[in-house]
Write a protein that holds these residues in place. Structure first.
Motif, PDB file in Angstrom:
ATOM      1  N   HIS A   1      -1.355  -4.296   8.099  1.00 34.02           N
ATOM      2  CA  HIS A   1      -1.991  -5.583   7.776  1.00 34.02           C
ATOM      3  C   HIS A   1      -1.231  -6.276   6.654  1.00 34.02           C
ATOM      4  O   HIS A   1      -0.998  -7.503   6.715  1.00 34.02           O
ATOM      5  CB  HIS A   1      -3.445  -5.350   7.378  1.00 34.02           C
ATOM      6  N   TYR A   2      -0.840  -5.516   5.647  1.00 32.59           N
ATOM      7  CA  TYR A   2      -0.074  -6.085   4.534  1.00 32.59           C
ATOM      8  C   TYR A   2       1.255  -6.651   5.039  1.00 32.59           C
ATOM      9  O   TYR A   2       1.653  -7.769   4.662  1.00 32.59           O
ATOM     10  CB  TYR A   2       0.178  -5.009   3.479  1.00 32.59           C
TER      11      TYR A   2
ATOM     12  N   LYS B   1      -3.840  -0.398   6.976  1.00 29.50           N
ATOM     13  CA  LYS B   1      -3.758  -1.220   5.771  1.00 29.50           C
ATOM     14  C   LYS B   1      -2.314  -1.644   5.499  1.00 29.50           C
ATOM     15  O   LYS B   1      -2.051  -2.782   5.103  1.00 29.50           O
ATOM     16  CB  LYS B   1      -4.332  -0.467   4.573  1.00 29.50           C
TER      17      LYS B   1
ATOM     18  N   PRO C   1       0.849  -1.201   0.000  1.00 27.21           N
ATOM     19  CA  PRO C   1       0.000   0.000   0.000  1.00 27.21           C
ATOM     20  C   PRO C   1       0.885   1.251   0.000  1.00 27.21           C
ATOM     21  O   PRO C   1       1.795   1.360   0.821  1.00 27.21           O
ATOM     22  CB  PRO C   1      -0.788  -0.118   1.307  1.00 27.21           C
TER      23      PRO C   1
END
Length: 339
Positions: free
Chosen positions: A329-330, A326, A9
């Motif tokens: 999490h990635y 995000k 991201p």
């Protein structure tokens, strides 16, 4: 590493919309608008993309911008870039546009911005890419022209998050625009400025002290002044660095001689960006990969560059937290132990 970067991201903070005009779209718009270009094919146009310096690039850049005439042209240009963002996992982008370039071609301010903001809205609704719009003043024109442009932007205050400064740097120091930047800040616009690309480290100081900017675009010449590097690191004043652009314009001989990682390891808040990717042969993922390979970066260091861009953005604290989650999490998935 290529796969890691592809899915990472990301946020882009230094991107000129006019610099995303790919040869195919340029020629299509020239035909649509009956604008004559000295190029008969995509191949002949790409062959012209060899630049000795910033000025050589700007000549072709302004030539290309002349094909942009209608609101739909600006919509098509902007939306094509946002589709690229979607493919490259760019979740948020803060893009530059140059209204003075188009006013010189007889295109009204409203025509330019209406096409852009419509595309940005559709990009968020249809592609999930959030965005901010930064209006740049051309530094090779008089400050009075910038002031007139600022007046036109007032009615679009809700659509423009900041003002910036770009175009020919040498001989056009930031302090030349001290009045218009003060007016912009008083109106509620945030501020950024190109400084220290071809111009000296002193221009970076001027952007900080005379223009009171919140980010420096490029800023790589700061290495010439150790006190400036220390200041940037202490105050976490972001640099929006464009590695492939710097190499293409001969600011550095090659990626391996670039100072981005030296600054990164000195604690400067550096971010990776693509600048004018249609002309410089690399969008954001290409820039990340070039830097990662040249300096043998770890995945954690690459991810830190993405986190830096989230921090340096003009997003709300809430939206920054969403993007950070995000990213986290990635990374959790990427680094999860295989059992």
């Amino acid at each position: 590493m290529k796969g890691f970067i592809s899915g990472l991201p990301k946020v882009e903070l230094h991107l000129h919309l006019e610099g995303t005009l790919e040869p195919e779209l340029m020629l299509a718009l020239a035909e649509r608008n009956n604008v004559a270009l000295p190029f008969s094919s995509v191949e002949s146009l790409k062959a012209a993309y060899q630049f000795d310096d910033l000025q050589a690039f700007l000549k072709l850049y302004y030539q290309g911008a002349a094909v942009l005439r209608t609101e739909q042209d600006f919509y098509d240009l902007t939306y094509a870039y946002l589709e690229r963002c979607k493919r490259e996992h760019i979740l948020h982008t803060e893009v530059f546009f140059d209204p003075q370039t188009h006013s010189q071609n007889g295109v009204a301010f409203e025509t330019v911005i209406e096409g852009i903001i419509r595309a940005l809205a559709d990009g968020e609704a249809c592609l999930g890419v959030s965005s901010g719009l930064i209006m740049c003043f051309l530094r090779d024109l008089p400050e009075e022209d910038a002031i007139e442009t600022l007046k036109q932007a007032i009615s679009y205050r809700d659509d423009i998050i900041a003002v910036g400064l770009d175009s020919s740097e040498l001989g056009n120091p930031p302090q030349k625009f001290e009045r218009v930047f003060a007016m912009a800040r008083n109106t509620g616009f945030r501020t950024v400025a190109h400084a220290g690309e071809e111009g000296p480290a002193e221009y970076i100081w001027e952007a900080i002290e005379a223009l009171n900017v919140e980010r420096i675009d490029h800023g790589v010449r700061c290495s010439d002044d150790p006190k400036l590097v220390a200041y940037l690191a202490e105050h976490q004043l972001p640099l929006t660095v464009c590695p492939l652009s710097n190499v293409k314009l001969k600011v550095f001989e090659d990626i391996g001689s670039h100072n981005i990682i030296q600054l990164f390891r000195q604690g400067v808040l550096v971010t990776i960006n693509s600048d004018d990717p249609a002309y410089f042969g690399g969008y954001l993922n290409d820039n990340f990969l070039a830097v990662a390979k040249a300096f043998d970066l770890t995945k954690q260091e690459v991810a830190q560059m993405s986190e830096n861009a989230i921090r340096a953005s003009f997003l709300s604290a809430e939206r920054k937290q969403q993007l950070q989650q995000k990213l986290d999490h990635y990374l959790e998935i990427q680094f999860r132990p295989v059992i």
